[in-house]
Design a protein around this motif. Structure first.
Motif: not given
Length: 214
Positions: A102-112
């Protein structure tokens, strides 16, 4: 390396003992990605991290892809947004621990979201969330199964142009068999290919993808 930097490489000693969880430092990630610089910067290169953690590899991979998006499509807002989403679609991860996934998804979403300068409620952000929900999978990369025991499945996304995306789902164990002789997880499939999609979807727009995250 300072103490604070070292502490960021582990979440707890117990998790290291139980799962061997140690995160790769940023400088080492960048050095490793430089070894495959062309592939790490290509928008449509499909990158899979089988122990993705919170995204130590995938976040800089996506950042590199988005630099290419800006260079090639930055003059057209329409193309910039669609190719940014496609870059995200080509980023995959498997993670054993649910909180890391879930943290990985959050981090990638933030970059996007930062790249497109949008908020988390924006329709493009919701489309990104829908993609990340299926691209970043909680599971065991060794057994190729999800926590439920079902085989891990990944979507093969394609951008057809003019705002249209295509999705086909494949079982991960089939893809690894294909990669053993094709050299890539996703390749050109012909009518006689044994590794057929587990599911094929109609072409869709980003807004239709976003509805999956509603």
């Amino acid at each position: 390396m300072t103490l604070s930097e070292a502490q960021r490489l582990v979440k707890s000693k117990q998790r290291v003992a139980d799962h061997g969880e140690v995160f790769t430092p940023a400088w080492m990630v960048e050095d490793m990605l430089d070894l495959v610089k062309h592939e790490s910067e290509r928008i449509d290169s499909r990158v899979l991290e089988p122990a993705c953690g919170s995204g130590n590899f995938l976040v800089p991979v996506l950042a590199r892809k988005l630099v290419t998006v800006q260079l090639r499509h930055g003059k057209s807002d329409f193309e910039k947004r669609h190719y940014a989403l496609f870059a995200l679609m080509c980023t995959y991860g498997i993670e054993l621990l649910g909180d890391n996934a879930e943290e990985c998804r959050d981090n990638l979403a933030e970059v996007f979201n930062t790249f497109l300068d949008i908020g988390s409620d924006d329709q493009w952000a919701r489309a990104a969330r829908a993609v990340l929900a299926v691209n970043i999978v909680q599971g065991d990369a060794l057994t190729m199964t999800a926590p439920s025991g079902q085989p891990i499945t990944f979507p093969e996304w394609g951008y057809l142009g003019k705002g249209k995306f295509q999705r086909r789902d494949f079982r991960y164990d089939d893809l690894t068999q294909r990669a053993s002789y094709e050299g890539t997880l996703f390749g050109e499939l012909d009518d006689d290919d044994l590794f057929v999609p587990a599911q094929t979807y109609p072409t869709m727009t980003f807004s239709q993808i976003a509805k999956a995250a509603a």
